[in-house]
Design a protein around this motif. Structure first.
Motif, PDB file in Angstrom:
ATOM      1  N   CYS A 149     -36.979  17.504  -7.521  1.00 27.46           N
ATOM      2  CA  CYS A 149     -36.065  16.816  -6.623  1.00 27.46           C
ATOM      3  C   CYS A 149     -36.781  16.430  -5.331  1.00 27.46           C
ATOM      4  CB  CYS A 149     -34.871  17.713  -6.295  1.00 27.46           C
ATOM      5  SG  CYS A 149     -33.896  18.136  -7.751  1.00 27.46           S
ATOM      6  N   GLY A 150     -36.224  15.461  -4.651  1.00 22.86           N
ATOM      7  CA  GLY A 150     -36.756  15.036  -3.368  1.00 22.86           C
ATOM      8  C   GLY A 150     -36.513  16.077  -2.291  1.00 22.86           C
ATOM      9  N   GLU A 151     -37.122  15.865  -1.161  1.00 25.13           N
ATOM     10  CA  GLU A 151     -37.053  16.823  -0.054  1.00 25.13           C
ATOM     11  C   GLU A 151     -35.622  17.110   0.395  1.00 25.13           C
ATOM     12  OE1 GLU A 151     -38.421  16.716   4.550  1.00 25.13           O
ATOM     13  OE2 GLU A 151     -39.920  16.120   3.074  1.00 25.13           O
ATOM     14  N   ASN A 152     -34.767  16.106   0.408  1.00 25.66           N
ATOM     15  CA  ASN A 152     -33.387  16.283   0.869  1.00 25.66           C
ATOM     16  C   ASN A 152     -32.392  16.517  -0.261  1.00 25.66           C
ATOM     17  OD1 ASN A 152     -34.111  15.928   3.580  1.00 25.66           O
ATOM     18  ND2 ASN A 152     -34.054  13.707   3.337  1.00 25.66           N
ATOM     19  N   GLU A 153     -32.856  16.599  -1.493  1.00 26.40           N
ATOM     20  CA  GLU A 153     -31.970  16.811  -2.630  1.00 26.40           C
ATOM     21  C   GLU A 153     -31.927  18.302  -2.948  1.00 26.40           C
ATOM     22  OE1 GLU A 153     -32.378  12.663  -5.062  1.00 26.40           O
ATOM     23  OE2 GLU A 153     -34.055  14.084  -5.240  1.00 26.40           O
ATOM     24  N   ASN A 154     -30.818  18.924  -2.581  1.00 25.03           N
ATOM     25  CA  ASN A 154     -30.686  20.383  -2.699  1.00 25.03           C
ATOM     26  C   ASN A 154     -29.777  20.828  -3.837  1.00 25.03           C
ATOM     27  OD1 ASN A 154     -32.288  20.732  -0.367  1.00 25.03           O
ATOM     28  ND2 ASN A 154     -30.498  20.315   0.904  1.00 25.03           N
ATOM     29  N   HIS A 155     -29.312  19.879  -4.659  1.00 23.18           N
ATOM     30  CA  HIS A 155     -28.370  20.218  -5.726  1.00 23.18           C
ATOM     31  C   HIS A 155     -28.773  19.551  -7.035  1.00 23.18           C
ATOM     32  CE1 HIS A 155     -25.656  21.760  -2.651  1.00 23.18           C
ATOM     33  NE2 HIS A 155     -25.880  20.645  -1.981  1.00 23.18           N
ATOM     34  N   CYS A 156     -28.527  20.265  -8.122  1.00 21.02           N
ATOM     35  CA  CYS A 156     -28.623  19.690  -9.463  1.00 21.02           C
ATOM     36  C   CYS A 156     -27.204  19.282  -9.852  1.00 21.02           C
ATOM     37  CB  CYS A 156     -29.140  20.715 -10.469  1.00 21.02           C
ATOM     38  SG  CYS A 156     -30.806  21.316 -10.158  1.00 21.02           S
ATOM     39  N   VAL A 157     -27.047  18.091 -10.411  1.00 20.70           N
ATOM     40  CA  VAL A 157     -25.721  17.580 -10.739  1.00 20.70           C
ATOM     41  C   VAL A 157     -25.660  17.204 -12.215  1.00 20.70           C
ATOM     42  CG1 VAL A 157     -24.063  15.736 -10.269  1.00 20.70           C
ATOM     43  CG2 VAL A 157     -25.369  16.715  -8.405  1.00 20.70           C
ATOM     44  N   THR A 158     -24.544  17.529 -12.856  1.00 18.77           N
ATOM     45  CA  THR A 158     -24.250  17.096 -14.217  1.00 18.77           C
ATOM     46  C   THR A 158     -22.931  16.350 -14.192  1.00 18.77           C
ATOM     47  OG1 THR A 158     -25.368  19.002 -15.190  1.00 18.77           O
ATOM     48  CG2 THR A 158     -23.805  17.825 -16.603  1.00 18.77           C
ATOM     49  N   THR A 159     -22.917  15.129 -14.718  1.00 17.13           N
ATOM     50  CA  THR A 159     -21.698  14.333 -14.822  1.00 17.13           C
ATOM     51  C   THR A 159     -21.383  14.166 -16.299  1.00 17.13           C
ATOM     52  OG1 THR A 159     -22.280  13.119 -12.827  1.00 17.13           O
ATOM     53  CG2 THR A 159     -20.606  12.144 -14.231  1.00 17.13           C
ATOM     54  N   TYR A 160     -20.152  14.474 -16.667  1.00 18.01           N
ATOM     55  CA  TYR A 160     -19.712  14.376 -18.061  1.00 18.01           C
ATOM     56  C   TYR A 160     -18.493  13.471 -18.133  1.00 18.01           C
ATOM     57  CZ  TYR A 160     -17.486  15.499 -22.450  1.00 18.01           C
ATOM     58  OH  TYR A 160     -16.891  15.400 -23.682  1.00 18.01           O
ATOM     59  N   VAL A 161     -18.487  12.523 -19.077  1.00 20.68           N
ATOM     60  CA  VAL A 161     -17.326  11.685 -19.342  1.00 20.68           C
ATOM     61  C   VAL A 161     -17.112  11.687 -20.846  1.00 20.68           C
ATOM     62  CG1 VAL A 161     -16.335   9.369 -19.205  1.00 20.68           C
ATOM     63  CG2 VAL A 161     -17.786  10.212 -17.349  1.00 20.68           C
ATOM     64  N   GLY A 162     -15.898  12.005 -21.276  1.00 22.36           N
ATOM     65  CA  GLY A 162     -15.550  11.997 -22.696  1.00 22.36           C
ATOM     66  C   GLY A 162     -14.259  11.237 -22.908  1.00 22.36           C
ATOM     67  N   VAL A 163     -14.213  10.382 -23.942  1.00 20.90           N
ATOM     68  CA  VAL A 163     -13.017   9.613 -24.251  1.00 20.90           C
ATOM     69  C   VAL A 163     -12.844   9.519 -25.757  1.00 20.90           C
ATOM     70  CG1 VAL A 163     -13.082   8.182 -22.171  1.00 20.90           C
ATOM     71  CG2 VAL A 163     -14.304   7.433 -24.197  1.00 20.90           C
ATOM     72  N   GLY A 164     -11.590   9.291 -26.188  1.00 17.62           N
ATOM     73  CA  GLY A 164     -11.340   9.022 -27.589  1.00 17.62           C
ATOM     74  C   GLY A 164     -10.504  10.055 -28.292  1.00 17.62           C
ATOM     75  N   ILE A 165     -10.325   9.802 -29.594  1.00 18.23           N
ATOM     76  CA  ILE A 165      -9.532  10.659 -30.467  1.00 18.23           C
ATOM     77  C   ILE A 165     -10.294  10.858 -31.766  1.00 18.23           C
ATOM     78  CG2 ILE A 165      -7.338  10.916 -31.670  1.00 18.23           C
ATOM     79  CD1 ILE A 165      -6.254   8.789 -29.692  1.00 18.23           C
ATOM     80  N   GLY A 166     -10.508  12.104 -32.151  1.00 16.10           N
ATOM     81  CA  GLY A 166     -11.152  12.401 -33.430  1.00 16.10           C
ATOM     82  C   GLY A 166     -12.488  11.720 -33.597  1.00 16.10           C
ATOM     83  N   SER A 167     -12.644  10.987 -34.712  1.00 18.69           N
ATOM     84  CA  SER A 167     -13.926  10.329 -34.981  1.00 18.69           C
ATOM     85  C   SER A 167     -14.156   9.113 -34.083  1.00 18.69           C
ATOM     86  CB  SER A 167     -13.994   9.904 -36.451  1.00 18.69           C
ATOM     87  OG  SER A 167     -12.997   8.941 -36.719  1.00 18.69           O
ATOM     88  N   LYS A 168     -13.143   8.668 -33.395  1.00 17.00           N
ATOM     89  CA  LYS A 168     -13.256   7.525 -32.475  1.00 17.00           C
ATOM     90  C   LYS A 168     -13.462   8.021 -31.051  1.00 17.00           C
ATOM     91  CE  LYS A 168     -11.929   4.394 -35.534  1.00 17.00           C
ATOM     92  NZ  LYS A 168     -12.805   3.479 -36.153  1.00 17.00           N
ATOM     93  N   SER A 169     -14.375   8.947 -30.893  1.00 14.66           N
ATOM     94  CA  SER A 169     -14.600   9.521 -29.570  1.00 14.66           C
ATOM     95  C   SER A 169     -16.060   9.396 -29.176  1.00 14.66           C
ATOM     96  CB  SER A 169     -14.171  10.992 -29.544  1.00 14.66           C
ATOM     97  OG  SER A 169     -14.954  11.736 -30.437  1.00 14.66           O
ATOM     98  N   GLY A 170     -16.305   9.542 -27.908  1.00 14.54           N
ATOM     99  CA  GLY A 170     -17.665   9.478 -27.410  1.00 14.54           C
ATOM    100  C   GLY A 170     -17.789  10.223 -26.099  1.00 14.54           C
ATOM    101  N   GLN A 171     -19.010  10.444 -25.709  1.00 13.02           N
ATOM    102  CA  GLN A 171     -19.254  11.134 -24.449  1.00 13.02           C
ATOM    103  C   GLN A 171     -20.497  10.559 -23.794  1.00 13.02           C
ATOM    104  OE1 GLN A 171     -19.905  15.273 -25.235  1.00 13.02           O
ATOM    105  NE2 GLN A 171     -21.883  14.972 -26.168  1.00 13.02           N
ATOM    106  N   SER A 172     -20.567  10.746 -22.496  1.00  7.34           N
ATOM    107  CA  SER A 172     -21.720  10.309 -21.731  1.00  7.34           C
ATOM    108  C   SER A 172     -22.077  11.426 -20.757  1.00  7.34           C
ATOM    109  CB  SER A 172     -21.390   9.027 -20.965  1.00  7.34           C
ATOM    110  OG  SER A 172     -22.464   8.681 -20.109  1.00  7.34           O
ATOM    111  N   ILE A 173     -23.338  11.820 -20.768  1.00  2.00           N
ATOM    112  CA  ILE A 173     -23.819  12.887 -19.894  1.00  2.00           C
ATOM    113  C   ILE A 173     -24.941  12.329 -19.032  1.00  2.00           C
ATOM    114  CG2 ILE A 173     -24.875  15.185 -19.780  1.00  2.00           C
ATOM    115  CD1 ILE A 173     -23.770  15.628 -22.661  1.00  2.00           C
ATOM    116  N   SER A 174     -24.846  12.578 -17.736  1.00  2.00           N
ATOM    117  CA  SER A 174     -25.913  12.209 -16.805  1.00  2.00           C
ATOM    118  C   SER A 174     -26.247  13.433 -15.965  1.00  2.00           C
ATOM    119  CB  SER A 174     -25.475  11.063 -15.892  1.00  2.00           C
ATOM    120  OG  SER A 174     -25.240   9.887 -16.636  1.00  2.00           O
TER     121      SER A 174
END
Length: 115
Positions: free
Chosen positions: A30-55
């Motif tokens: 991380c950079g000098e001023n970056e003091n945190h690790c962040v995880t962003t999670y987004v999940g949408v859908g129903i059953g087999s019609k679902s997906g997720q995005s992780i950053s």
């Protein structure tokens, strides 16, 4: 001559819009001023019609938040220790059961509103 004491550089896992946590296991300094690790999670859908995005990555702020709407869920998790953002899910990860229940409740609500 004494050398100045330097602060320890934080190391976090990093990825952008990955569909799996396996793609999010690359460590970055991380950079000098970056003091945190962040995880962003987004999940949408129903059953087999679902997906997720992780950053994942480093951040100067800690924007912890989460929302679960039944058919969609989003969360932001932060921490501040070495490689602490290893998990692909955080406190608000949508499960298929919760997604299905949310849709069922929505349909019941719509049907009752028509009566």
């Amino acid at each position: 001559m004494l050398e100045p004491i330097t602060s320890h550089t934080l190391v976090c896992f990093s990825c952008s819009d990955a569909s799996s946590n396996w793609a999010c296991l690359t460590p970055v300094k991380c950079g000098e001023n970056e003091n945190h690790c962040v995880t962003t999670y987004v999940g949408v859908g129903i059953g087999s019609k679902s997906g997720q995005s992780i950053s994942k990555g480093c951040s100067p702020i800690c924007p912890s938040a989460g929302i679960n709407l039944g058919i969609a869920a989003a969360s932001v998790y932060c921490c501040d220790t070495f490689l602490c953002n290893i998990s692909g899910s955080s406190s608000v990860k949508a499960s298929y059961a919760v997604l299905a229940l949310g849709v069922l409740v929505s349909f019941i609500y719509v049907l009752r509103a028509r009566e």
